[in-house]
Design an enzyme around this catalytic site. Sequence first.
Site, short mmCIF file in Angstrom:
data_model
loop_
_atom_site.label_atom_id
_atom_site.label_comp_id
_atom_site.label_asym_id
_atom_site.label_seq_id
_atom_site.Cartn_x
_atom_site.Cartn_y
_atom_site.Cartn_z
N CYS A 78 0.92 -1.08 0.05
CA CYS A 78 0.22 0.09 0.00
C CYS A 78 0.67 1.39 -0.12
O CYS A 78 1.87 1.40 0.80
CB CYS A 78 -0.99 0.08 1.25
SG CYS A 78 -2.04 1.42 1.35
N CYS A 84 -0.50 6.04 7.07
CA CYS A 84 -1.91 5.35 7.51
C CYS A 84 -1.77 4.55 8.80
O CYS A 84 -0.87 3.75 8.88
CB CYS A 84 -2.54 4.97 6.49
SG CYS A 84 -4.14 3.96 6.68
N CYS A 169 -7.62 1.42 -0.54
CA CYS A 169 -7.21 0.73 0.60
C CYS A 169 -7.31 -0.74 0.24
O CYS A 169 -8.30 -1.69 0.02
CB CYS A 169 -8.18 1.03 1.55
SG CYS A 169 -7.73 0.12 3.40
N GLN A 296 -18.06 -9.96 12.80
CA GLN A 296 -16.68 -10.04 12.68
C GLN A 296 -16.54 -9.48 11.22
O GLN A 296 -17.02 -9.88 10.38
CB GLN A 296 -16.17 -11.50 12.83
CG GLN A 296 -16.55 -12.10 14.08
CD GLN A 296 -15.30 -11.92 15.23
OE1 GLN A 296 -14.45 -10.84 14.71
NE2 GLN A 296 -15.42 -12.20 16.28
N CYS A 424 -10.25 -10.77 21.47
CA CYS A 424 -9.71 -9.83 20.49
C CYS A 424 -8.40 -8.99 21.41
O CYS A 424 -7.91 -8.06 20.93
CB CYS A 424 -10.53 -8.98 20.05
SG CYS A 424 -11.37 -7.88 21.16
#
Length: 445
Positions: A78, A84, A169, A296, A424
């Site tokens: 990217c 970013c 993106c 998710q 998570c």
Amino acid sequence: MSKPSVPVAVDEEVTLTALRLGYQGEGVGKHEGFTVFVNGLLPGETARVRIIEAHASYARAKVVTRLADAPERAAPRCASFAVCGGCQTQHMTYAAELAWKRQTVVDALVRVGHFPADVVERVVEGVNGMDDPWRYRNKVTLTAAPKGAGFVAGFVEEGTHEPTLQTECLIRPELHDKLVEALVARLNHDGIAAYDEVTGRGQVRQIRVRSAGDGAVMVVLSVVAPLQQGEVIAKAIADAPLALGRVVGVVEEVVPLARGGRRKSNDASRVLWGACELRERMAGLDFLVSGSSFLQVNPSQTEVLYRTALEFAQLSGSETVVDLYAGIGTLTLAVAQRLTDGGRALGVESVPDAVRDARRNAERNGLDQAEFVLGRAEEVLPRLVQDGLDADVILLDPPRAGCRPAVITAMAATGAGRIVYVSCNPATLARDLALLVQCGYELKR
């Protein structure tokens, strides 16, 4: 006793070697025994770095010149990666990233949970990575900010509140790229301004885009005040030509803010155009997902995740299974699908819209074995235990903060023989697993 002095100062340049990776993928090195975090530096790499923050126990730095490259270094795909904040690890190979993620779990269990290192190495298995780890996200939340006469919407630049200007993106579908471009152009055309945290002017705070596997897309505009001509704008967004999908709903979410970004009152939302839900197929089941419900963000890996959780649960079919923090019932219904007439799947969730979705999803899939209770896990589960709940298996997927102590105690009180914990956040996972061990459980896988 005087405190030891900090051996670095802001804007000072030093040379150091990264010894390991930190929790967010940053290189961790030492200068005169002092810890320095450096974004973009891999273990084994030496660099000349400039100190950008100096604190009592650590500093942060930026690479000025990298003097040696590790074998795990990869060229980021990217163009925005250097600025970013959406990705942290494109500068390493995917195999190295998976190894780092496993090590993050190992470190948390040892340092936070205080489990013996040999036990941890035995129970933490390899990482199930993706065949193609790109363009996978079904949902993105983009920050809006003023830029010139209009505004820009994107992931925020690392260490700031400023969104990055990017037309592409690589972690969201190409469909999202085209839609965001058309959406921002339309809002600019209609003179709709982005919210400015400093002045308190402007309306659009965030743009959320969620897509389903069939190409359907829902857009949520988070604004500080209702949009003038909102329905007209929404219809124009829906009519934007998208070769890879279609907009099925545009929702306005009003979040009143005071200057500086502090919320002034409760949120309110309304459908400007179309529907406020998507249909998604997962784990062989059909789901309706409303705009405010959690799902998710990586569909293909969600299948792997749930398959693994069910393998760990070792269901025979006749168990009573409790699913805490159940969301729209994805895992609860995946369990119910495997139960016989004697089995029962009970989902507990605190968001009313999610419980409504979960109940509709159970009916939609003909799964009478599943039922859902509205309420916080720390309040509902102790009450169920008091009412005589006798669980065989508990599954849970809490938010990043992990479980309240009351949940841990109540889980143990159910007498469940197996607990499958989806997390998570390795740090809160490790903390909660240590508490479960104190309640008599053993860490197995």
